[in-house]
Design a protein around this motif. Structure first.
Motif, PDB file in Angstrom:
ATOM      1  N   VAL A   1       2.292 -12.272  -6.350  1.00  0.00           N
ATOM      2  CA  VAL A   1       2.775 -10.983  -6.840  1.00  0.00           C
ATOM      3  C   VAL A   1       3.871 -10.495  -5.903  1.00  0.00           C
ATOM      4  CG1 VAL A   1       2.174  -8.559  -7.248  1.00  0.00           C
ATOM      5  CG2 VAL A   1       0.570 -10.375  -7.893  1.00  0.00           C
ATOM      6  N   THR A   2       4.993 -10.085  -6.472  1.00  0.00           N
ATOM      7  CA  THR A   2       6.062  -9.458  -5.702  1.00  0.00           C
ATOM      8  C   THR A   2       5.953  -7.953  -5.875  1.00  0.00           C
ATOM      9  OG1 THR A   2       7.527 -11.349  -6.047  1.00  0.00           O
ATOM     10  CG2 THR A   2       8.566  -9.278  -5.403  1.00  0.00           C
ATOM     11  N   GLU A   3       5.994  -7.217  -4.773  1.00  0.00           N
ATOM     12  CA  GLU A   3       5.830  -5.781  -4.857  1.00  0.00           C
ATOM     13  C   GLU A   3       6.711  -5.059  -3.843  1.00  0.00           C
ATOM     14  OE1 GLU A   3       1.620  -5.477  -4.373  1.00  0.00           O
ATOM     15  OE2 GLU A   3       1.664  -5.897  -2.223  1.00  0.00           O
TER      16      GLU A   3
ATOM     17  N   ALA B   1       9.021  -3.021 -17.259  1.00  0.00           N
ATOM     18  CA  ALA B   1       9.810  -1.860 -16.833  1.00  0.00           C
ATOM     19  C   ALA B   1       8.916  -0.894 -16.069  1.00  0.00           C
ATOM     20  CB  ALA B   1      10.430  -1.156 -18.039  1.00  0.00           C
ATOM     21  N   ALA B   2       9.448  -0.348 -14.970  1.00  0.00           N
ATOM     22  CA  ALA B   2       8.761   0.693 -14.201  1.00  0.00           C
ATOM     23  C   ALA B   2       9.796   1.732 -13.808  1.00  0.00           C
ATOM     24  CB  ALA B   2       8.081   0.116 -12.959  1.00  0.00           C
ATOM     25  N   GLY B   3       9.406   2.980 -13.798  1.00  0.00           N
ATOM     26  CA  GLY B   3      10.368   4.045 -13.551  1.00  0.00           C
ATOM     27  C   GLY B   3      10.484   4.451 -12.101  1.00  0.00           C
TER      28      GLY B   3
ATOM     29  N   PRO C   1       4.329   2.197  -4.262  1.00  0.00           N
ATOM     30  CA  PRO C   1       4.487   3.326  -5.181  1.00  0.00           C
ATOM     31  C   PRO C   1       4.688   2.836  -6.616  1.00  0.00           C
ATOM     32  CG  PRO C   1       6.523   2.945  -4.004  1.00  0.00           C
ATOM     33  CD  PRO C   1       5.532   1.923  -3.489  1.00  0.00           C
ATOM     34  N   GLY C   2       4.968   3.750  -7.500  1.00  0.00           N
ATOM     35  CA  GLY C   2       5.191   3.404  -8.900  1.00  0.00           C
ATOM     36  C   GLY C   2       4.233   4.154  -9.794  1.00  0.00           C
ATOM     37  N   TYR C   3       4.754   5.174 -10.469  1.00  0.00           N
ATOM     38  CA  TYR C   3       3.925   6.112 -11.223  1.00  0.00           C
ATOM     39  C   TYR C   3       3.508   5.587 -12.592  1.00  0.00           C
ATOM     40  CZ  TYR C   3       2.304  10.942 -10.897  1.00  0.00           C
ATOM     41  OH  TYR C   3       1.523  12.076 -10.737  1.00  0.00           O
TER      42      TYR C   3
ATOM     43  N   ALA D   1       5.605  -3.451  -8.963  1.00  0.00           N
ATOM     44  CA  ALA D   1       5.157  -4.811  -8.662  1.00  0.00           C
ATOM     45  C   ALA D   1       5.381  -5.689  -9.869  1.00  0.00           C
ATOM     46  CB  ALA D   1       3.677  -4.817  -8.268  1.00  0.00           C
ATOM     47  N   SER D   2       5.527  -6.984  -9.618  1.00  0.00           N
ATOM     48  CA  SER D   2       5.764  -7.926 -10.715  1.00  0.00           C
ATOM     49  C   SER D   2       4.554  -8.050 -11.619  1.00  0.00           C
ATOM     50  CB  SER D   2       6.145  -9.295 -10.152  1.00  0.00           C
ATOM     51  OG  SER D   2       5.070  -9.823  -9.369  1.00  0.00           O
ATOM     52  N   HIS D   3       3.359  -7.846 -11.074  1.00  0.00           N
ATOM     53  CA  HIS D   3       2.111  -7.907 -11.838  1.00  0.00           C
ATOM     54  C   HIS D   3       1.194  -6.798 -11.337  1.00  0.00           C
ATOM     55  CE1 HIS D   3       3.826 -11.937 -12.264  1.00  0.00           C
ATOM     56  NE2 HIS D   3       3.226 -11.967 -13.447  1.00  0.00           N
ATOM     57  N   VAL D   4       0.588  -6.077 -12.265  1.00  0.00           N
ATOM     58  CA  VAL D   4      -0.221  -4.917 -11.916  1.00  0.00           C
ATOM     59  C   VAL D   4      -1.563  -5.022 -12.629  1.00  0.00           C
ATOM     60  CG1 VAL D   4      -0.351  -2.404 -11.925  1.00  0.00           C
ATOM     61  CG2 VAL D   4       1.873  -3.532 -11.647  1.00  0.00           C
ATOM     62  N   THR D   5      -2.637  -4.823 -11.877  1.00  0.00           N
ATOM     63  CA  THR D   5      -3.986  -4.868 -12.431  1.00  0.00           C
ATOM     64  C   THR D   5      -4.456  -3.455 -12.739  1.00  0.00           C
ATOM     65  OG1 THR D   5      -4.482  -6.865 -11.152  1.00  0.00           O
ATOM     66  CG2 THR D   5      -6.356  -5.622 -12.026  1.00  0.00           C
ATOM     67  N   VAL D   6      -4.914  -3.240 -13.981  1.00  0.00           N
ATOM     68  CA  VAL D   6      -5.344  -1.905 -14.399  1.00  0.00           C
ATOM     69  C   VAL D   6      -6.616  -2.002 -15.220  1.00  0.00           C
ATOM     70  CG1 VAL D   6      -2.973  -1.021 -14.420  1.00  0.00           C
ATOM     71  CG2 VAL D   6      -3.968  -1.941 -16.525  1.00  0.00           C
ATOM     72  N   ASP D   7      -7.279  -0.875 -15.373  1.00  0.00           N
ATOM     73  CA  ASP D   7      -8.458  -0.766 -16.228  1.00  0.00           C
ATOM     74  C   ASP D   7      -8.005  -0.837 -17.692  1.00  0.00           C
ATOM     75  OD1 ASP D   7     -10.641   0.477 -17.831  1.00  0.00           O
ATOM     76  OD2 ASP D   7     -11.520   0.912 -15.870  1.00  0.00           O
ATOM     77  N   VAL D   8      -8.692  -1.623 -18.493  1.00  0.00           N
ATOM     78  CA  VAL D   8      -8.300  -1.790 -19.889  1.00  0.00           C
ATOM     79  C   VAL D   8      -8.315  -0.468 -20.643  1.00  0.00           C
ATOM     80  CG1 VAL D   8     -10.635  -2.288 -20.750  1.00  0.00           C
ATOM     81  CG2 VAL D   8      -8.629  -3.249 -21.924  1.00  0.00           C
ATOM     82  N   ARG D   9      -9.132   0.487 -20.194  1.00  0.00           N
ATOM     83  CA  ARG D   9      -9.219   1.775 -20.891  1.00  0.00           C
ATOM     84  C   ARG D   9      -7.988   2.640 -20.680  1.00  0.00           C
ATOM     85  NH1 ARG D   9     -14.812   3.598 -18.323  1.00  0.00           N
ATOM     86  NH2 ARG D   9     -13.729   2.604 -16.572  1.00  0.00           N
TER      87      ARG D   9
END
Length: 360
Positions: free
Chosen positions: A24-26, A59-61, A84-86, A118-126
């Motif tokens: 992962v690149t971040e 895309a990330a803002g 960071p990254g909202y 980040a190039s790959h982000v892990t999040v909750d499916v919900r």
């Protein structure tokens, strides 16, 4: 209707993947640094856990929140170093245990608060809200945090209706331009402050521009609404918030959502916010029928299910307006994640209209 996929009743024995990353690149904020000193690092990827998905960044803002974080001035930012990254738009490349494989390859929007750069982000499916396929990812990204913020302030707090007259400070900015468009869609008349170089852009959005630098700004704004504004949206804070309150019509609503005027002021990041809170509480105690609110997108998150449902519902309505062509996106620039310093510098320059977006 929420676009978040329902969880399967069965539990898979292992994570499903499309193109699972090995690294992962971040972009990392190591401390209070200049934009060019934001670090780009590579680390080993971590598999998705139960009820999690891995999104490949599209895309990330670059928002005001991250600009404040860089200065160590965002109200409740994590300790340095952090990513960071909202918010972001990404496609699911890995689904953890308990997540249906049908989400693989689909594109979603996510509000993260931190971690999206980040190039790959892990999040909750919900936390996923599906993005219509006909919408460009960078254009959709301009309406994630900005769209939720504008929609909720306009419709859930101020309850703007057709025939109202509203004032939007910073009408050329990310949230401001979205507020203008949504207010016009709702049938309101809009006046917006901006520097003169952005006045045509504000007119194109459907608002009447006023130069925020004029020495008699309050009088200039009152000329457009002699009886007062039904709603005022103020991201500036500081002493200017007093004028925003005075400009309200009887039973009008002030919505404050930032303290941009203190961005470069040294000292505590909490003091300006606490002072603002105190003012709003005092005004709400007055028996004059006016309302004063501070908007925080994370309010109510302790009630996770209701909070997630509200966010997804509101964002889905914004993205539907975008897909229908009723909202016009403004992408100021698309800059690779590896050039994050340049992106932040541009976003902070005040020379662009719209949102700077990080892309793979």
């Amino acid at each position: 209707m929420r676009n978040t996929p329902m969880l399967c009743s069965r539990r898979t024995s292992a994570a499903a993947s499309a193109h699972t990353p090995s690294t992962v690149t971040e972009a990392v904020l190591p401390g209070i640094v200049d934009p060019e000193d934001i670090e780009v690092r590579t680390r080993a990827a971590v598999p998705a856990g139960p009820r999690q998905v891995v999104l490949a960044l599209e895309a990330a803002g670059v928002s005001f929140a991250e600009q404040q974080m860089r200065r160590g001035k965002y109200y409740d930012q994590p300790p340095f170093p952090f990513v960071p990254g909202y918010d972001l738009i990404g496609r699911v490349v890995e689904a953890g245990e308990g997540v249906p494989e049908s989400v693989l390859g689909r594109r979603f929007a996510v509000l993260t608060k931190t971690g999206a750069w980040a190039s790959h982000v892990t999040v909750d499916v919900r936390d996923l809200t599906e993005v219509p396929e006909q919408v460009d990812s960078a254009e959709a990204e301009t309406f994630v945090v900005n769209g939720i913020t504008a929609w909720q302030m306009l419709h859930r707090l101020a309850k703007v209706r057709a025939g109202d007259t509203v004032l939007v400070h910073g009408a050329n900015g990310g949230v401001g331009s979205t507020l203008v468009q949504l207010a016009r869609i709702a049938g309101a008349t809009v006046v917006g402050t901006a520097s003169t170089k952005h006045h045509q852009a504000v007119r194109n959005l459907g608002a009447t521009p006023v130069d925020y630098r004029v020495p008699d700004l309050e009088d200039a704004l009152r000329e457009h609404a002699p009886q007062g504004y039904d709603a005022v949206f103020d991201h500036v804070g500081g002493e200017g918030i007093v004028a925003s309150y005075r400009l309200l019509a009887p039973k009008g609503t002030l919505v404050s959502y930032g303290t941009a005027s203190t961005r470069d002021v040294q000292g505590s990041s909490k003091a300006p916010v606490l002072k603002l809170f105190a003012r709003l509480m005092l005004w709400n105690a007055l028996p004059n029928g006016k309302g004063a609110h501070f908007y925080n997108i994370w309010a109510g998150q302790r009630r996770h299910n209701a909070f997630r449902a509200k966010l997804s519902t509101d964002l889905s309505q914004v993205l539907a307006l975008l897909a229908d062509g009723r909202l016009v996106p403004h992408v100021a620039a698309r800059i690779p994640l590896t050039e994050v310093g340049e992106a932040v510098r541009l976003a902070e320059s005040g020379t662009v209209v719209g949102k700077v977006v990080l892309v793979p």
